[in-house]
Design a protein around this motif. Structure first.
Motif, short mmCIF file in Angstrom:
data_model
loop_
_atom_site.label_atom_id
_atom_site.label_comp_id
_atom_site.label_asym_id
_atom_site.label_seq_id
_atom_site.Cartn_x
_atom_site.Cartn_y
_atom_site.Cartn_z
N VAL A 157 0.86 -1.18 0.00
CA VAL A 157 0.00 0.00 0.00
C VAL A 157 0.90 1.23 0.00
O VAL A 157 2.07 1.17 0.37
CB VAL A 157 -0.94 0.04 1.22
N SER A 158 0.34 2.35 -0.42
CA SER A 158 1.09 3.60 -0.38
C SER A 158 0.75 4.38 0.87
O SER A 158 -0.39 4.36 1.35
CB SER A 158 0.82 4.45 -1.63
N VAL A 159 1.76 5.04 1.41
CA VAL A 159 1.60 5.96 2.54
C VAL A 159 2.28 7.25 2.12
O VAL A 159 3.51 7.32 2.05
CB VAL A 159 2.23 5.40 3.83
N GLY A 160 1.49 8.25 1.77
CA GLY A 160 2.07 9.45 1.20
C GLY A 160 2.64 9.14 -0.17
O GLY A 160 1.97 8.56 -1.02
N ASP A 161 3.91 9.49 -0.36
CA ASP A 161 4.56 9.27 -1.65
C ASP A 161 5.56 8.13 -1.61
O ASP A 161 6.54 8.12 -2.35
CB ASP A 161 5.26 10.55 -2.11
N SER A 162 5.32 7.16 -0.74
CA SER A 162 6.17 5.97 -0.70
C SER A 162 5.31 4.74 -0.44
O SER A 162 4.10 4.84 -0.20
CB SER A 162 7.26 6.11 0.36
#
Length: 355
Positions: A157-162
């Motif tokens: 999954v993505s968290v912000g841009d990472s």
């Protein structure tokens, strides 16, 4: 590619198919959202899908599944069907010009040495939806490996841009955790296969497709009943969590990998917990959870070891122990979110210490 009218961006590839693939129809590339630049940059990533078509031809030009030379078995699944036959067998054909995969239900896939063309056939009592459950997981995972990509067996999954990835064996809770975080606002990047790309010294994850594959008990834990989510097909007990239908996020960008969480065995006490893993343990855990290692030649495997060695020096790798009680899943999500927030900043951390 005459007749390959359906185009889908999946795992950093452009799949050009002769038939529509229902599960990924919502990410089809159309003239309105494609660009010349995208097509040019993806020129080496095109894969032709010939569905319900075999790769060989008879002297009269008809499609046939019979190879011109003898085949060599390179893999037999330890999982057996009800008749005691391997659930999956893999052959090398024409001295490695093709790989052929045959599943217990008669579904077959072939791809060429370059990984640029895929063929598939299935019995009359099955459908393209049935074939897609193989294609969009293990088949494309192995295809990516043949093309030289390193893939982890996991979800992301993505968290912000990472990106954070959940890695581990089947049934460890990877997809369930990704689905629970999606309910909390994270965007799903990938399920089952985490395809890596090393760009300028930073490891990125390619987006896959906008759904998650869940066991019935996971669907029940998340939505109150297994019947709240549809089956992929009448022959498959797993449930399809459509991100679009449930109004959950799908991350279509290729983003840097921040942390890989390796799922261990669940337990009823002292859980959930997250522990940093030293370098040696991290390396061995990732090697054990790479995707599609069957039928790989020694050179590909050696290159993978080098890739994983670089990855553990640039990406945090942590062990996750989830609670045995599925009702404690929200606690695990809170723990993961807190861990991510406490390690924001540089995506290239110092070298991990050895055991």
């Amino acid at each position: 590619m005459t007749g390959l009218d359906f185009v889908y961006p999946v795992f950093g590839l452009q799949l050009h198919s002769n038939l529509a693939i229902p599960e990924i129809s919502s990410i089809r590339i159309t003239p309105e959202n494609s660009t010349v630049d995208l097509m040019a940059r993806s020129a080496g990533c095109k894969v032709a899908l010939h569905l319900q078509t075999a790769p060989y031809t008879t002297p009269t030009g008809e499609s046939t599944a019979e190879p011109s030379t003898r085949e060599t078995v390179v893999y037999r699944s330890e999982h057996l069907d009800r008749a005691g036959n391997p659930a999956l067998r893999i052959w090398k054909v024409d001295e490695g010009q093709f790989l052929r995969l045959e599943y217990f239900d008669g579904t077959q896939f072939w791809f060429n040495r370059e990984g640029s063309e895929v063929w598939a056939t299935w019995p009359d009592d099955l459908t393209v939806e049935d074939a897609a459950t193989y294609l969009l997981g293990p088949v494309l995972g192995l295809l990516l490996r043949v093309r030289g990509a390193t893939c982890l067996h996991g979800s992301a999954v993505s968290v912000g841009d990472s990106v954070i990835a959940f890695v581990g064996p089947e049934g460890a809770g990877k997809s369930t955790t990704a689905a629970a975080l999606a309910q909390e606002g994270c965007a799903v990047v990938s399920d089952d296969v985490v395809a890596l790309a090393e760009i300028d010294g930073v490891f990125h994850v390619h987006p896959a497709y906008p759904y998650l594959c869940l066991w019935p008990e996971s669907a029940e834990a998340l939505y109150g009943s297994a019947e709240a989510l549809p089956r992929f097909s009448v022959a498959d007990d797993k449930r399809c969590l459509s991100l679009e239908k449930k109004k959950l996020g799908f991350e279509s960008r290729r983003l840097p990998l921040r942390t890989a969480y390796v799922f261990g065995e669940r337990r009823a006490t002292l859980a959930p917990v997250i522990n940093e893993m030293p370098a040696r343990s991290s390396f061995l855990a990732l090697v054990a959870n790479t995707f599609g290692t069957n039928a790989l030649d020694p050179l590909v495997r050696a290159n993978e070891f080098g890739t994983l060695g670089r990855l553990i020096s640039r990406v945090r790798v942590c062990e996750v122990v989830a609670h045995a009680d599925p009702r404690r899943l929200p606690d695990l999500c809170r723990l993961i979110r807190a861990d991510v927030e406490s390690h924001t900043g540089n995506l290239t951390p110092p070298l991990a210490s050895a055991d």
